[in-house]
Design a protein around this motif. Structure first.
Motif, short mmCIF file in Angstrom:
data_model
loop_
_atom_site.label_atom_id
_atom_site.label_comp_id
_atom_site.label_asym_id
_atom_site.label_seq_id
_atom_site.Cartn_x
_atom_site.Cartn_y
_atom_site.Cartn_z
N UNK A 147 -8.62 16.15 24.64
CA UNK A 147 -7.65 17.21 24.86
C UNK A 147 -6.67 16.76 25.93
N UNK A 148 -5.38 16.93 25.68
CA UNK A 148 -4.35 16.44 26.60
C UNK A 148 -4.45 17.12 27.97
N UNK B 12 -5.75 25.56 26.87
CA UNK B 12 -5.60 24.14 26.55
C UNK B 12 -4.22 23.86 25.96
N UNK B 13 -3.73 22.65 26.23
CA UNK B 13 -2.39 22.25 25.80
C UNK B 13 -2.46 20.90 25.10
N UNK B 14 -1.75 20.80 24.00
CA UNK B 14 -1.57 19.54 23.28
C UNK B 14 -0.09 19.19 23.38
N UNK C 248 -1.15 19.32 10.44
CA UNK C 248 -2.21 18.56 11.10
C UNK C 248 -2.34 18.94 12.56
N UNK C 249 -1.20 19.06 13.25
CA UNK C 249 -1.24 19.37 14.69
C UNK C 249 -1.90 20.72 14.95
N UNK C 250 -1.62 21.70 14.09
CA UNK C 250 -2.18 23.04 14.29
C UNK C 250 -3.68 23.07 13.97
N UNK C 251 -4.09 22.34 12.93
CA UNK C 251 -5.52 22.27 12.62
C UNK C 251 -6.26 21.55 13.75
N UNK D 104 -2.17 25.92 23.06
CA UNK D 104 -0.77 25.73 22.69
C UNK D 104 -0.46 24.28 22.36
N UNK D 105 0.48 24.12 21.44
CA UNK D 105 1.11 22.81 21.22
C UNK D 105 2.47 22.91 21.90
N UNK D 106 2.62 22.23 23.02
CA UNK D 106 3.89 22.23 23.74
C UNK D 106 4.70 21.02 23.29
N UNK D 107 5.89 21.29 22.76
CA UNK D 107 6.73 20.22 22.26
C UNK D 107 8.08 20.26 22.96
#
Length: 283
Positions: free
Chosen positions: A166-167, A179-181, A195-198, A225-228
């Motif tokens: 995990x990032x 948690x953050x990706x 893929x990123x959401x799964x 969260x996926x932070x982009x």
């Protein structure tokens, strides 16, 4: 002395059921079981230069998360304030970013790889800033300052044969966590396979296990969260039980494949490779 071929030896080892399924592998299986079966023996590597930029940004944001990011965390600010917060973190992180860039260039030189582009420094700095904007306007706006941040953490759940890195995990005073990706590109402007959401859901299970001892205990999970680049994807809680069950089922499928089994694969309603039209589960 008995002669044993390498192929026979591998088959014997592969069926010992000692494999751990990575979160990314689970995510690929969730998109399409056939994609996982193909990518497992025939892995494809992307552009080397872009990977170098992305990895360098990840190194920088990982070092900044528990230091300059936490120091400048401000909740409930306005849209205009986000840019000021990001610029302040940028300024405070100059030494971190410069050292990470220098280390990346030195590694390329030592390994004799293709020299970095002239725009390398700018690309790293720009993507780093983009992640700060996404974090400030979507995460900082809603959540109070965490007490601690742990980064690049590998969690292994042997019981469920799953492992993932995990990032970043932000820990809060009340015992909850988020948690953050990090994704260095703008995922809204690139073709999405889901893929990123799964993978995010798969990592939720690992984080639950780390903090509660059970992947099914969501009591301490505040957000994920996926932070982009200049944005963030934050799924609403509670997550769909169908999504969670799918991750668990496809984890089992991937495990059986890694152990040399031949479980039945079923083509999903939408596959980003096979289907040109249609939408994925998250669209």
């Amino acid at each position: 002395m008995t002669n044993v071929s390498v192929r026979d030896l591998y088959k014997t080892i592969s069926k010992t059921k000692t494999h751990l399924v990575q979160s990314r592998e689970i995510a690929t299986t969730c998109v399409c079981p056939y994609l996982f079966k193909m990518s497992y023996p025939f892995g494809v590597v992307g552009g080397e230069r872009d990977y170098l930029i992305a990895n360098t940004v990840h190194d920088a944001i990982s070092l900044a998360s528990p230091t300059t990011i936490l120091d400048n965390w401000q909740q409930g600010k306005t849209e205009i304030d986000f840019e000021h917060i990001a610029k302040k973190i940028d300024k405070d992180s100059e030494d971190i970013v410069e050292k990470v860039i220098a280390n990346a260039k030195e590694k390329v030189r030592i390994e004799g790889k293709t020299p970095v582009l002239e725009t390398f420094d700018y690309e790293v700095q720009d993507r780093f800033h983009g992640l700060l904007i996404g974090l400030a306007k979507r995460i900082m706006k809603k959540y109070e300052q965490p007490k601690r941040a742990v980064t690049e953490i590998t969690i292994t759940n042997v019981k469920e044969v799953q492992e993932g890195r995990i990032d970043a995990i932000f820990e809060f005073k009340d015992g909850r966590y988020g948690l953050v990706d990090w994704k260095t590109n703008d995922i809204t402007k690139t073709p999405s396979t889901g893929v990123d959401r799964w993978q995010l859901i798969a990592n939720f299970l690992l984080a639950n296990y780390r903090y509660t001892g059970s992947e099914n205990n969501w009591s301490r999970c505040l957000f994920g969260s996926i932070v982009f680049y200049e944005g963030a994807y934050i799924p609403r809680f509670p997550l769909s039980e169908d999504w969670i069950e799918k991750v668990k089922n496809d984890r089992k499928f991937a495990f059986e494949i890694l152990c040399g089994g031949r479980p039945h694969a079923q083509k999903p309603a939408f596959c980003p490779v096979c289907d040109k039209d249609g939408q994925s589960s998250f669209d």
